[in-house]
Structures are given as C-alpha cells and as structure tokens.
Design an enzyme around this catalytic site. Structure first.
Site, PDB file in Angstrom:
ATOM      1  N   THR A 274      94.302  73.060  17.505  1.00  0.00           N
ATOM      2  CA  THR A 274      95.426  73.061  18.447  1.00  0.00           C
ATOM      3  C   THR A 274      94.935  73.048  19.893  1.00  0.00           C
ATOM      4  O   THR A 274      95.448  72.307  20.735  1.00  0.00           O
ATOM      5  CB  THR A 274      96.313  74.304  18.230  1.00  0.00           C
ATOM      6  OG1 THR A 274      96.674  74.370  16.868  1.00  0.00           O
ATOM      7  CG2 THR A 274      97.550  74.235  19.091  1.00  0.00           C
TER       8      THR A 274
ATOM      9  N   ASP B   1     100.020  67.738  16.684  1.00  0.00           N
ATOM     10  CA  ASP B   1      98.689  68.027  17.232  1.00  0.00           C
ATOM     11  C   ASP B   1      97.539  67.600  16.319  1.00  0.00           C
ATOM     12  O   ASP B   1      96.501  67.166  16.777  1.00  0.00           O
ATOM     13  CB  ASP B   1      98.556  69.494  17.659  1.00  0.00           C
ATOM     14  CG  ASP B   1      98.707  70.490  16.512  1.00  0.00           C
ATOM     15  OD1 ASP B   1      99.228  70.105  15.438  1.00  0.00           O
ATOM     16  OD2 ASP B   1      98.316  71.657  16.689  1.00  0.00           O
TER      17      ASP B   1
HETATM   18 MN    MN Z   1      97.671  73.238  15.549  1.00  0.00          MN
END
Ligand code: MN
Length: 731
Positions: free
Chosen positions: A304, A482
């Site tokens: 992330t 993401d």
């Molecule tokens: Mn993530």
C-alpha cells in the site's frame, strides 16, 4: 524461613541483579498495557510482549557485573536501571502526545522539537507515572540505609559472562518468536508500534539507531553528479501535455479513492449471475470517465505504501522495503500536496480508518505536505465498527463528511479504504443478502468477492453524497486499486471464474492479474475506456496536467497518460516489464520468459526487431528503477528545489488538532471561507445516506466528532503547545 531465604538471595549480587531485572520487567509490562496501545490480540502475542523487556534488561544491567569493585558494580547497575526507566518514561510521555514512539532521529533533533514539547510535558504526567520510579527510590533508600547489604564477594569473569550469554539467548528467542508471529518484522517495519510490541522499547531503539546511522552514512556519500544523471534521464523521457486535456479540471477538488487490494478482473465480473461491483462498473463505463483497461500496479514489498509513494511523488517504492518507513521521515519530496498547495492553493487531507502510525504515515504525510490526516482517532472507537485493518469502509466514508465539509476548497483529498484487505473478513451483519458469493475450495477467494462487493457499496454511498451535496460538480474523482488482493497461489483456483482453465494457467496469466482499476471521473470530462498499457507511476503527471499544472519542473519517473507522445510500457518493482506488445518476465530480457501481451503466447524465437525492442525496454526498465532508488536512497531531492516550490516544513503540521485547526480557520476566514459548510451555512452530514447496520441504529454518529478528538484539541489548546497552525494559504 522462606522470607529469610529471599532476603539472603537479594543480598547476593546475582540476587540484587535479578531483583532489578524482575522489577523492570513488571514496570515495563504495566506500561505496555496501561500507556501504550500495542494492539496485542492473541495469547501468543501477550507472551512475546512479556518476554521482550527481559533480554535487554539482563544484557544492560549485567554490564554492572563486569566491575570488580562491589560498590561500583552496584552503582552501575542502578544507573543503567535509571537510564532504562528514563527511556521507557520518555516514550510514555511522547506516546501520550503523539501516539507514537521516539525515534533516534527525534532524539538527535530534540532541540528543534523541544520548545514545543517542554511546556506540555508536565501536563502529560499521570499519577501512575510514580510507579515507574517507585522501585528505584525504595531500592536506593534501602541501600543507603543499609537495609540491603552490598555483597562484598569478588566475582570473576565467569558469572557476568554466563549472565550475558543468557541474555543473548533470551534475545534470540524473543526475535525468533516475533518473526514466527509476524514474518519479515524487521525487514519491512510497517509500523514502529509493531516492533515495540514484539521486541520491546530497548531493542526497538537500538534497531532504529542502527537504521538511522545507515541512512546518514548513505546521505554523506551522496553527490549531485548522480542527481544530474537522473534528471537527464527523466527529462529525456518526459512527454508533453495534450492540449485537449491540459487544465480541463483546473481548480477542481481532487478526491482520490484508494481501493484496497482491488483488482481489475473484478470489473464487470459476475458471480452467480450478479455483478460483484455494479457501481464501480457503472463508473468504469460512464461517458464522463477516463478508464484504463490495462493499468498495472507496480508495488513491491511496501505494498500500500508503495502505491502511495508512486501517486504522491511520481517515484517508485524502494527495492528492499517500504520507502514510507525506511526513508519517509527524513527524505525531501516533491509531492502532490505540496505542489498543489503552491501552484493551485489547494488544501490537502487523508482519511484512513487504521492507526496513524501504520506505514509511518503520521510522519510521512507531514513530509509530503499534507495539511490534515484523519486517522482512526478521528472516527468511531466502537469495537463493532472495526474489522481487520481498521474502521469499516462504509463508516469511514460516512464519518469523514464532517471533516471534508470543513475543508477549504479546492482540496486534494485521499480516502484509503481497508475492509477489502486479506483475509477479507466481514461481519455477517454487513453481508448483502442479495449477493451470493462463489463457492470455491479457497475461502480467501470467496471472501474476496464479498468484501469487494461491500467496498463497491461504500463507494456508491459516498458518490451519492457527492452528488446530493453538489460537491461532485466541482470535483475530479480518481479511483484506483493499489495492488493485487489474491495471490498467485490462489489464481489457479480462481481461473474458472475469470474464464480461464486451471490447467493452462501460467506466468503470463499471473502477470495479467496485476492489473488494477484506474478511472478518472468528472461530470464535465469527456470519457473513454483506454486500452494502452499504463501504471501507477503515471498517475501524478497525468493528474497535474488535468489540473493545468506542468510537471516539467519536477523529478518524476512516470508520464502523462493522455499525452500523444506517451510510451505505453511499465516496469514492475520485480523487474517485469509490460509493453503494448510484450510481457517480459523478471529482469532477464530475451534470456527469460517473454510473452506476446495480446495473445498470451510465449515468444521463443525472436526476430531481429523483437530483440532490439525487448533489449531497449529491459534497459529502460532497469534504469528507471535504478535511478529512482538512487534518488530516494540518497535523498537527492534535498539538492534540487524547482523554482516556485518551497520545501515542506513538516513542523507546520499537527495531526492531533485537525478539527480545531479547521474550526479556527473557518472562524477567521468568515465569509471568505470556501468550505462546503460555509456555502451551505450548515452541516451537510444529513445528506449522507448509508445502509450500514452499525450506523442505521445511531445515525447521529456521522455528525458527531468523537469526544476523544475534542478533548485532545482542548488540552492541546490549554497547554498552548506552540504548534504552528498549518499554512493553508502560503502562496
Ligand atoms: Mn494495500
């Protein structure tokens, strides 16, 4: 009789030493439960935490044993105990103010922070703090009054050596248990509190010190010749803006919706006859959306945080960890919030339902120039409202409105969702009875569709609010996934659901699964589904150009996706390259696996032209990653400030008093305020509709700022902690 034995034992030097270790351990465990929020869940984690202070206490206090003269030996042990207790105590005070642990960098920069801290330190004291020092006071008193007699026996080297060895053994055991509970703990430190939780304050401080020294060493060796090389490379590859799109969203709010672990294959997918994500599908196909069918994530170990790094800075995550945690506290960036504030008078904020320390965000966001960071503290603390990695998405969006409506426009805001995160757990009350998930042999896959479906509904509810409040007319919405949610090992089981066969599933298919959604929506935008290959590194240049801000002065590795000169290829963090024609697996070029991207057929005999093209791509890919790493690892941007971009001053920002800061600004701007709440002359939270069962019962929660937030702001105000108000209108 027993009591006498005990006293006799304490009056030996080993006994005295053991007493100090035991008392320190008790104090530490007390502080860990009473003062820190370490998020300890299962019994195993409790045991590891209890173990964590013992090793370092033994190692540290045993130093006293090496002094042959008894009185000095005792004194050294006491002094080391005082020092260790002092470190614990300092962390407790720091934690009360910042919900974080002290880094070595903070200590070395103490002079800069101290004026702000000093005044409030007294206010942070609690009666229980006395317990931390009580044992030492009593022991020193007993020693002076000769109630505890100093043992005069001489010790050779054997005893201290045995004790030290025992300490090392406990430390290794501690690290081993920690690694087995949390793999790669030290390699990918996503959160300081994780290291403290598993290894204790002492080991954390030593570890942080080593890391800090390494960073500084690298910085000392940095040179500007490297910077020039990098700038030449990125300038050569920069593609000019497309005049059809440049500035079409000038002055609009930017709302980035970060879809956690969300993959492109979910778009338009039906499970048991029903769309998994009907709302996102509708945005994908909307005539006002620029959507990308072949947009690849490019994250590495930093997951992330790597995605955020690329979107905020236009540079890649680093090769061996997370840039956020390794370098985010210290590096200089040319990041989106800072550029937008100075070039477009934007105010910026992040909304996220996890703790602020995760991925070191509370530090990094200040360095990126974010005005506000609304982390878990700003939302409901009710246990039922949380699952997995934090506050459930529907609640996060709903409860964000009271903050969003107070932001001065135009704003740049980011909503980081968490519910769709492995292992994709959901409470049964949040399941949609009208959606039946797949029944594969893999629970993760089945759960994944349910959390993705939930996320879709959460985004839908948020969009409805944007529409009702009129905010959407003046906003550009960026939606992206993401990184992958399902791993390569799960893909084979998934194959039939996405129309493939488990038997023929191969490396090519795994690479194609790394596609994630990327859509830009605005009511005035002329939309299209674009087929060109694109990646996360390209988002920032594209966004800046849509907002009418040239990316030319900034050092970025991606390119404007809407440019007619855009070269459609991306490199993954592991070296894999995807271009319009090829998928080049790993970083071996023609010597590794190469596939035709469109047909999925492996290319075995290369034509001369193919060889030239593949070699070129491999070279560019390698250089791109190498230069990005060089730039970030050596913190080279501190040598280059583009004209008109003032470097960020992280101490301008204080994320503990966000709400108060916004209120103060509203009051001082009065009629000049551009916040939504000022335009409406009242709150817009009533416009928010959600079917979240947690909120249906108590709709008031949406409107209410949590008591803890208000208290925090109140005490901070009272103590006048010398924290500057963030500068919304600096240029
Ligand atoms: Mn993530």
């Amino acid at each position: 009789m027993k009591k006498k034995n005990l006293i006799n034992f304490i009056e030996t030097r080993t006994g005295f030493f053991s007493l100090l270790v035991i008392l320190f351990t008790i104090k530490y465990i007390f502080a860990a439960y009473h003062d820190f929020n370490l998020g300890i869940s299962d019994p195993y984690q409790h045991i590891i935490m209890w173990l964590s202070p013992i090793a370092t206490a033994i190692l540290l206090f045993s130093i006293g044993f090496y002094f042959t003269k008894p009185i000095i030996s005792y004194c050294v042990m006491i002094i080391l105990d005082i020092a260790n207790t002092g470190l614990l105590f300092a962390n407790i005070l720091y934690y009360r103010q910042f919900s974080d642990f002290i880094t070595v960098k903070t200590i070395t920069n103490a002079s800069k922070v101290a004026p702000g801290l000093g005044k409030s330190a007294v206010a942070l004291l609690q009666p229980t703090d006395l317990l931390l020092w009580l044992d030492l006071l009593i022991i020193i008193f007993l020693l002076i009054s000769k109630k505890i007699i100093i043992e005069e026996k001489a010790y050779g080297l054997l005893t201290p050596f045995t004790i030290t060895t025992f300490g090392i053994f406990i430390l290794i055991l501690n690290i081993f248990l920690a690694e087995s509970s949390r793999p790669r703990l030290l390699r990918t430190t996503f959160d300081r509190s994780y290291i403290v939780k598993y290894l204790g304050i002492d080991t954390y401080t030593i570890y942080d010190g080593i890391k800090n020294e390494q960073t500084e060493q690298v910085n000392r060796n940095a040179n500007t010749a490297d910077l020039n090389k990098i700038m030449t490379f990125t300038r050569q590859n920069k593609s000019p803006a497309n005049q059809k799109y440049f500035g079409v969203a000038k002055g609009k709010n930017v709302i980035i919706i970060h879809l956690e672990s969300f993959q492109q294959f979910l778009i338009d997918l039906k499970v048991n006859g029903k769309e998994v994500t009907p709302f996102l599908n509708s945005i994908y196909h909307n005539q006002h959306s620029l959507s990308f069918a072949n947009f690849y994530h490019q994250v590495g170990i930093g997951r992330t945080s790597d995605a955020e790094t690329m979107l905020e800075t236009g540079t890649y995550g680093i090769s061996d960890g997370s840039l956020f945690t390794a370098l985010g506290s210290t590096n200089t960036f040319q990041a989106a919030p800072q550029i937008l504030r100075q070039k477009g008078n934007y105010t910026s904020a992040v909304f996220h339902g996890n703790v602020g320390t995760f991925w070191n965000r509370d530090d990094v966001y200040k360095n990126l120039g974010y005005n506000y960071f609304f982390d878990q503290n700003y939302f409901s603390h009710d246990k039922n409202d949380h699952i997995g990695y934090g506050l459930k998405d529907k609640l996060m969006f709903a409860e964000s409105i009271k903050y969003l409506e107070r932001m001065q426009q135009p704003f740049y805001s980011k909503f980081i969702t968490v519910t769709n995160h492995t292992p994709f757990d959901m409470d049964s009350e949040d399941l949609d009875p009208d959606f039946k998930t797949a029944q594969t042999s893999d629970k993760s896959i089945n759960n994944y569709f349910e959390t993705a479906h939930y996320l879709d509904q959460a985004v839908h509810e948020f969009f409805n609010y944007l529409q009702k409040s009129g905010l959407i007319k003046n906003s550009l919405i960026v939606i992206y996934g993401d990184h992958y949610g399902l791993t390569n090992s799960e893909n084979e089981t998934l194959a039939p659901i996405v129309g493939e066969s488990s038997d023929t599933w191969n490396v090519y298919n795994n690479v194609q699964m790394q596609r994630v959604p990327f859509m830009i929506y605005s009511p005035s935008l002329k939309g299209k589904i674009k087929q060109q290959v694109a990646g996360e590194i390209d988002v920032l240049p594209t966004l800046l150009h849509l907002l009418g801000i040239s990316n030319r002065p900034y050092l970025q590795f991606g390119n404007d996706l809407l440019s007619s000169k855009y070269q459609p290829w991306v490199v993954f963090r592991n070296g894999t390259i995807v271009s319009q024609k090829y998928i080049i697996v790993g970083n071996k070029g023609i010597h590794g696996l190469v596939y035709d991207r469109k047909t999925g057929k492996q290319i075995i005999n290369f034509t001369h032209q193919e060889e030239v093209e593949i070699k070129y791509l491999a070279r560019q890919g390698k250089k791109s990653l190498k230069y990005s790493d060089l730039l970030n690892n050596h913190n080279l941007l501190r040598f280059y400030t583009p004209s008109g971009l003032k470097p960020v001053n992280p101490s301008d920002f204080d994320y503990l008093t966000n709400f108060q800061q916004m209120e103060d600004l509203l009051n001082s701007l009065k009629r000049k305020s551009t916040a939504l709440i000022s335009q409406y002359h009242k709150s817009t939270t009533a416009l928010y509709k959600t079917n979240a069962p947690e909120l249906k019962k108590r709709q008031e929660e949406i409107k209410k700022v949590p008591d803890s937030v208000l208290e925090n702001q109140l005490t901070n105000k009272k103590n006048q902690t010398n924290v500057k108000k963030s500068s919304n209108n600096s240029e």
